[in-house]
Design an enzyme around this catalytic site. Sequence first.
Site, PDB file in Angstrom:
ATOM      1  N   ASP A   1     -14.680   2.344  10.529  1.00 32.13           N
ATOM      2  CA  ASP A   1     -13.500   2.798  11.093  1.00 32.13           C
ATOM      3  C   ASP A   1     -12.254   1.918  10.877  1.00 32.13           C
ATOM      4  O   ASP A   1     -11.062   2.372  11.531  1.00 32.13           O
ATOM      5  CB  ASP A   1     -13.796   2.726  12.711  1.00 32.13           C
TER       6      ASP A   1
HETATM    7  C1  BGC Z   1     -14.044  -1.459  16.186  1.00 29.81           C
HETATM    8  C2  BGC Z   1     -15.067  -0.427  15.282  1.00 29.81           C
HETATM    9  C3  BGC Z   1     -15.067   0.797  15.863  1.00 29.81           C
HETATM   10  C4  BGC Z   1     -13.578   1.371  16.225  1.00 29.81           C
HETATM   11  C5  BGC Z   1     -13.647   2.383  17.186  1.00 29.81           C
HETATM   12  C6  BGC Z   1     -12.479  -0.710  15.916  1.00 29.81           C
HETATM   13  O1  BGC Z   1     -11.874  -1.664  16.841  1.00 29.81           O
HETATM   14  O2  BGC Z   1     -13.996  -2.531  15.076  1.00 29.81           O
HETATM   15  O3  BGC Z   1     -16.269  -1.029  15.169  1.00 29.81           O
HETATM   16  O4  BGC Z   1     -15.914   1.797  15.321  1.00 29.81           O
HETATM   17  O5  BGC Z   1     -13.040   0.585  16.872  1.00 29.81           O
HETATM   18  O6  BGC Z   1     -13.756   2.496  18.330  1.00 29.81           O
HETATM   19  C1  NOJ Z   2     -18.691   1.386  15.509  1.00 26.38           C
HETATM   20  C2  NOJ Z   2     -18.232   2.783  15.698  1.00 26.38           C
HETATM   21  O1  NOJ Z   2     -19.042   3.315  16.843  1.00 26.38           O
HETATM   22  C3  NOJ Z   2     -18.981   3.550  14.620  1.00 26.38           C
HETATM   23  O2  NOJ Z   2     -18.685   4.658  14.703  1.00 26.38           O
HETATM   24  C4  NOJ Z   2     -18.471   2.828  13.030  1.00 26.38           C
HETATM   25  O3  NOJ Z   2     -19.064   3.517  12.039  1.00 26.38           O
HETATM   26  C5  NOJ Z   2     -18.762   1.581  13.145  1.00 26.38           C
HETATM   27  N1  NOJ Z   2     -18.066   0.971  14.275  1.00 26.38           N
HETATM   28  C6  NOJ Z   2     -18.017   1.061  11.932  1.00 26.38           C
HETATM   29  O4  NOJ Z   2     -16.909   0.654  12.100  1.00 26.38           O
END
Ligand code: BGC
Ligand code: NOJ
Length: 799
Positions: free
Chosen positions: A471
Amino acid sequence: MITNPQTPFPWINYLGNEDFFSLISNTAGGYSFYKDAKFRRITRYRYNNVPMDNGGRYFYINDQDTVWSPGWKPCKTQLDKYECRHGMSYTIITGEKNGIEAEVLFFVPLNTWAEVQKVKLTNHTSETKRFKLFSFAEWCLWNAATDMENFQRNFSTGEVEIEGSVLYHKTEYKERRNHYAYYSVNAPIQGFDTDRESFIGLYNEFRDPQAVMAGKSNNSIAHGWSPIASHYLEIELQPGETKELVFVLGYVEYENREDKWESKGIINKSQAKATLAKFDTVSKVQAAFDELKGYWDDLLSVYVLNSHEEKLDRMVNIWNQYQCMITFNFSRSASFFESGIGRGMGFRDSNQDLVGFVHQIPARARQRIIDIASTQFSDGGCYHQYQPLTKRGNNDIGGGFNDDPMWLIFGTVAYLKETGDFSILDEPVPFDNQEGSEKSLFHHLTLSFNHVIENLGPHLLPLIGRADWNDCLNLNCFSWDPDESFQTTENKTEGSKAESLMIAGLFIVCGRDYVELCRQIGNRREAERAQKFIDSMTEAIKKSGWDGDWYLRAYDYYGNKVGSRENSESKIFIESQGWCAMAKVGLEEGMVQKALDSVKRYLDTPNGIVLNNPAFTEYKVEYGEISSYPAGYKENAGIFCHNNPWIMIAETVLGRGNQAWDYFRKICPSYTEDISDLHKVEPYVYSQMIAGKDSFKPGEAKNSWLTGTAAWNYYAITQFILGIKPDYEGLVIDPCIPADWKGFQVTRKFRGATYHIVIKNAGTNKRVKKLTVNGTVLSGNRVPLQPEGSVNTVEAALE
Ligand code: BGC
Ligand code: NOJ
């Protein structure tokens, strides 16, 4: 068992199984909610508080002016004894002070919208003890988000009702709400409080509420401000005597408006009373607790490992499966790191969670797949998240995450292989929850598959969209405004050349599953059509996705390489190594081996495998959030545990059991227990992230509980390292274990039959050489389905 309340971080547990849930820390902090931690928050909790974990369901004992709590907090009076046992959906906290022992069992009984708290008080002295017991819970005004901010309204809305020992929270009931909550005890009370200020006092704290200090409650009735529920009981215990009380914190909802009221302004309490009647004696509570235990024993009997590694058995048989249930229930919504108001259920997250859960309760997995698929759009794209209460896609975040569609295939195939229930493919499933738009689930899978091939970039690799699994790799975001969220801000996808090698590998792995599924249902033409796209994707990766010693990660908006030796930072990323290796792209040419050797060389550390290397040291607008994190944390070169199992599984593709196991052990909590002071979070569950080698504190973990690591590591260990794989026509036995293991045993319940599987290893950690099922030698490594109810013996000798 925890024996020191001052853990390095609150070590929590979850209570509840389907609708009513609670989070509880080792000092009884936390909160309860019904289905949705944002919209139906029942008790109030203040995240990131001072001190940490302040607020919960508290008991206070005032014994001759010594005021203490069984969970140590909030009073923090030095206890003579403290113990906390977190178990499967229950927690027992015991405290002892000056000869009085208070043991509190917390659990949510099956099929019940309430948390039951059984308080057992024992006098261990030789004198009669007279003391005062106070309970405490603070109501949240339902919506956990507005509860924290809209005080001009909130301070005027709180309303309560009291009847006997039951304290009701009926805030906003008369308007649009048809739900209330209550807190009760199964004994007459000597007093109560429902107004926070009267109970605690404006200048006191949770640790010294003025009512508790004064040894008497005020019988206060809350009008606005902050409604609470506190019982006051005077207790007398003879030497050696034990008394047990049952407190119930529950939730009620009336579907019909006509049923809401008993009389004008007086709530209908019949449902609450019906629940209370079920738990009004200690023996009823014990029976409900035994039922819960039986339920878990049953769930955990589906896959039972007996290896020579106690720490491994404990994870595989108990805690990892338990965490898989929790991630299935909550996705990424409510933990001590997820505030319960930010995210609902994630499309990709919930699909992945299924591989760790589907064997436990297939029927719930089936419903989940339908719920998730119902948030898909008719072009195959998907809402990235949905709210559990409404099951509607979340508009704030929308769609455009181009890996999402493939995960629906991933989750559905896991379900099909476990259950053989092909009827799910014919289920009519709407698009974006619009009635009338229904198409079969299989059609949704086809759209998922097509979505990738209809969105290819200049190298014929998948366009990344807003982001793929990572993400934070926001190649189309270009945000210079610190007030924008990387996750929700509008992206410049139009005209973008940003392509993802992670999605490319994912497409091949899930695409092959799709092809196999088409063959299973006799749809040869579709299988052939799909296979062609998989073949061309494989070619595209070989042609444009290889960097010499590893797979590239992506191409950016402009078409420049990401994750290449040409880059000055983040030359190599884990995700594409994992997925392209699992997809076996270039296996014969040695690409898989080279890529995995590069992972070992550049990404492996004593605490796990980091996501990328070297870490970004400056913000790069063309990469987005990933480069906003300090080096070594989160997606910027943290050990993002979720993707470590991808590498473990990839290692099994090469048959490198020693290496797969080594990676497994590095992040497995039972193996890191000895470094808990550094690791910080619960030593019984996986955390999302462990700080990487470029960080200030390598090895320090964060974001425990709600992480895809739970399902993925369970999947990696059970199906790829131990190698017991559910498949359409039976169980495939394909272990890839360390060479020095003599073997192991697994009891697996599968489609109604039981299989006792004994694996013997000759020491080369190669594949199955001889397979015997019920005494008959079979060729290959597939155990055919046996009749329902049968108990079977399987022996597999490895080379
Ligand atoms: C985090 C990710 C997460 C995303 C969506 C980001 O700030 O680093 O791990 O998947 O937010 O919530
Ligand atoms: C946490 C999120 O819940 C997941 O959807 C995502 O793939 C990982 N972070 C990596 O960014």
